[in-house]
Design a protein around this motif. Structure first.
Motif, mmCIF file in Angstrom:
data_model
loop_
_atom_site.group_PDB
_atom_site.id
_atom_site.type_symbol
_atom_site.label_atom_id
_atom_site.label_comp_id
_atom_site.label_asym_id
_atom_site.label_seq_id
_atom_site.Cartn_x
_atom_site.Cartn_y
_atom_site.Cartn_z
ATOM 1 N N GLY A 32 30.897 -80.528 24.822
ATOM 2 C CA GLY A 32 30.805 -79.069 24.751
ATOM 3 C C GLY A 32 29.494 -78.619 24.146
ATOM 4 O O GLY A 32 28.835 -77.707 24.667
ATOM 5 N N LEU A 33 29.096 -79.280 23.067
ATOM 6 C CA LEU A 33 27.841 -78.911 22.402
ATOM 7 C C LEU A 33 26.644 -79.121 23.329
ATOM 8 O O LEU A 33 25.716 -78.317 23.364
ATOM 9 C CB LEU A 33 27.655 -79.753 21.129
ATOM 10 C CG LEU A 33 28.511 -79.331 19.941
ATOM 11 C CD1 LEU A 33 28.339 -80.310 18.783
ATOM 12 C CD2 LEU A 33 28.154 -77.911 19.500
ATOM 13 N N ALA A 34 26.701 -80.215 24.103
ATOM 14 C CA ALA A 34 25.584 -80.518 24.995
ATOM 15 C C ALA A 34 25.448 -79.475 26.092
ATOM 16 O O ALA A 34 24.363 -79.281 26.647
ATOM 17 C CB ALA A 34 25.766 -81.904 25.603
ATOM 18 N N LEU A 35 26.542 -78.786 26.411
ATOM 19 C CA LEU A 35 26.522 -77.805 27.498
ATOM 20 C C LEU A 35 25.922 -76.457 27.098
ATOM 21 O O LEU A 35 25.507 -75.675 27.955
ATOM 22 C CB LEU A 35 27.942 -77.577 28.020
ATOM 23 C CG LEU A 35 28.449 -78.636 29.002
ATOM 24 C CD1 LEU A 35 29.882 -78.309 29.426
ATOM 25 C CD2 LEU A 35 27.553 -78.722 30.226
ATOM 26 N N ILE A 36 25.887 -76.168 25.801
ATOM 27 C CA ILE A 36 25.507 -74.828 25.350
ATOM 28 C C ILE A 36 24.111 -74.419 25.822
ATOM 29 O O ILE A 36 23.933 -73.364 26.444
ATOM 30 C CB ILE A 36 25.609 -74.730 23.808
ATOM 31 C CG1 ILE A 36 27.088 -74.791 23.406
ATOM 32 C CG2 ILE A 36 24.990 -73.416 23.322
ATOM 33 C CD1 ILE A 36 27.321 -74.764 21.917
ATOM 34 N N VAL A 37 23.122 -75.271 25.559
ATOM 35 C CA VAL A 37 21.742 -74.901 25.894
ATOM 36 C C VAL A 37 21.537 -74.715 27.407
ATOM 37 O O VAL A 37 20.997 -73.692 27.828
ATOM 38 C CB VAL A 37 20.741 -75.915 25.296
ATOM 39 C CG1 VAL A 37 19.335 -75.633 25.764
ATOM 40 C CG2 VAL A 37 20.806 -75.880 23.771
#
Ligand SMILES: Nc1ncnc2c1ncn2[C@@H]1O[C@H](COP(=O)(O)OP(=O)(O)OP(=O)(O)O)[C@@H](O)[C@H]1O
Ligand SMILES: [Mg+2]
Lengths: 284, 257
Positions: A32-37
């Protein structure tokens, strides 16, 4: 005490189901964190196009629609519809072909340069001299040598992947701990036998670093290589897109190269983690 | 006729060329070790203990003198002289089992014999549960057990140990000392053991060889006659300890004067 001093890595214990649950959660979180940017960038792109900041770049939605057409056809039905696979296969075969040839030459050569003084004296200065020449500078010469076409692209990919593999292999061989040679020789493994039993396994981590870099560069170089007038390949698609002012085609080509490069790197990492299970730096 | 010693070091000296200077690491060392003896080398840092051990191992040729094993000059490393390093020197890409089997496999032992040997020595050093672990998954004490097992599995007649327990905590060290002594008594091994610790030397050795620096040389030898198993807290042990440390320090004092 001896057997009770269980190593704190816990690598030997089977993961408990509870731990497995936590691990899944942790994975989801990092995904999920990797998808933010990327999502924010997509949003920015979309808004910028909507606001009319540029007329030359299509919106993400248009690109997605074209990507579907590029992959399976049925929307625009032009010269590029449903051709993704054949371009991808053309590029990938050059990337993997050039890369495999580079690895096949660079790994043994690197082992020799790192281990045999004479070979090193013979080749090292020459290699150091050739290395700073960017692959792109070879383009005109390779077109003369190999003609306009796939051979030229293949050659450039080979050249791009060659140096990182070679240099990392040499580095790996030269940095084998001298202690390990002493250990091997007092155990009765001497001379050439040490090559396969000590040098090769000890330099495997560096060799893999070289292979990863080399494969990355191969995907990098393929676009340049396929600008030399080859009819098929993702580089050719991007060039055609540019000459035809079809920016959505250019972007689709970029995305496919990105994903293909990423996936092939994952493949190498998977293989690496398998073969380097013994290394504390590589499992996981 | 006197029995041939397993190891005979005769007038061995070693000078290293280091940049433009020459360092005399060892001068006129004479040492005889009989089969089955446990000999400890002790002395201040830089007095040539490792140098002497590495010459016996065959890693370095002596500058002068000869080192003989069973009366024959030592030429290069060989399996009959197994070395146990302070930093273990295990192959990180091999499991415990494979590390122990490295020597026998290199020497072309048949598969079935190899397997049997490996299992025996894995069990001997109490690592059956960790037989398939890699070195980075082991504690220091376990790594040193593997290092010892791999030279024993390779039929070493004499085991050379260069501060093998120096990097271990006190409890692990004591335990490994006990295990080493037990192995030594059971197998009739010959051990040449370098240490910094007077206590360790007295606990282990039949004979303690005291070395001193500048240039490195053998100062004197001291036979330890205390009955085994030795108790480091006993008054007899302490008496020997006092005597030996007086000797070590008298050499230092002489040098300072
Ligand atoms: N390869 C080398 N090149 C140059 N000098 C060396 C080399 N090996 C050892 N020396 C020198 O030889 C001397 C003796 O070294 P050695 O390692 O044998 O001492 P040591 O008794 O084992 O010391 P320590 O207890 O610190 O391990 C030292 O002065 C050291 O600097
Ligand atoms: Mg030393």
């Amino acid at each position: 005490m001896s057997d009770a001093t269980v190593p704190n890595t816990g690598a030997l214990a089977a993961p408990s189901p509870r731990l497995g649950g936590f691990r899944l959660l942790a994975r989801l979180k990092s995904f999920g964190l990797a998808l933010i940017v990327p999502l924010l960038l997509l949003l920015g792109w979309h808004l910028a196009v909507k606001a009319g900041m540029t007329r030359l770049i299509p919106s993400p939605g248009e690109v997605a629609e074209y990507m579907v057409d590029f992959a399976v056809g049925g929307i625009w039905d032009d010269a590029f519809s449903a051709t993704l696979l054949q371009h991808l296969v053309a590029s990938a075969s050059r990337v993997y072909g050039g890369f495999a040839l580079a690895a096949l030459v660079a790994v043994p050569l690197g082992l020799l340069i790192g281990r045999v003084k004479l070979v090193s004296q013979l080749l090292d200065p020459f290699i150091q001299l050739m290395r700073p020449i960017p692959v792109t500078a070879w383009l005109p010469l390779s077109m003369i040598l190999f003609g306009l076409g796939p051979k030229s692209a293949f050659f450039l990919v080979f050249l791009g992947a060659f140096y990182p593999i070679l240099l990392n292999t040499v580095f790996g061989v030269k940095s084998v701990e001298p202690r390990l040679f002493e250990a091997a020789s007092m155990l009765g493994c001497r001379g050439n036998a040490q090559f396969f039993k000590v040098v090769l396994p000890a330099s495997l981590p560096s060799i893999f670093t070289g292979l990863r870099l080399g494969l990355g560069l191969a995907w990098f170089v393929i676009v340049v290589g396929e600008m030399t007038g080859v009819p098929q390949g993702l580089g050719a698609v991007i060039m055609d897109g540019r000459t035809l002012s079809r920016t959505e085609l250019v972007i689709c080509g970029m995305i496919v190269i990105g994903i293909a490069g990423f996936l092939s790197d994952r493949l190498v990492v998977l293989l690496m983690n398998r073969l380097l299970r013994w290394s504390p730096l590589h499992h996981g | 006729m006197a029995e041939l010693p397993i190891l005979d070091v005769q007038g061995v000296g070693k000078t290293y060329a280091f940049n433009d200077t020459r360092i005399e690491a060892l001068r006129d060392a004479n040492l005889t070790v009989r089969k089955g003896e446990f000999v400890c080398l002790i002395g201040a840092s830089g007095c040539g203990k490792s140098t002497l051990l590495r010459i016996v191992a065959g890693f370095e040729p002596p500058t002068v003198g000869t080192a003989l094993m069973w009366g024959k000059p030592i030429q290069g490393p060989a399996p009959d002289r197994g070395m146990v390093f302070q930093d273990y020197g295990l192959f990180p890409w091999l499991t415990v089992r494979e590390n122990i089997g490295f020597g026998p496999a290199s020497r072309g032992r048949p598969k079935s014999e190899l397997k049997e040997t490996v299992e025996r020595f894995v069990a001997l050093v109490g690592l059956s549960r960790f037989a398939d672990a890699y070195p980075h998954q082991l504690s220091g004490g376990m790594k040193q057990r593997v290092a010892i097992a791999r030279v024993l599995a390779n039929d070493a007649e004499i085991v050379l140990m260069d501060e093998p327990f120096g990097a271990l905590d006190a409890m692990t060290r004591e335990r490994l000392q006990d295990e080493l002594l037990e192995l030594w008594q059971r197998t009739g091994l010959t051990v040449l053991f370098v240490t910094h610790s007077i206590e360790e030397a007295i606990f282990l050795a039949d004979r303690v060889v005291v070395m001193e620096p500048g240039p490195g040389r053998i100062a004197c030898e001291h036979r330890i006659t205390l009955p085994r198993p030795r108790d480091v807290a006993s008054p007899e042990f302490n008496a020997v300890r006092r005597e030996l440390s007086a000797r070590l320090h008298s050499h230092h004092a002489k040098k300072a004067a």
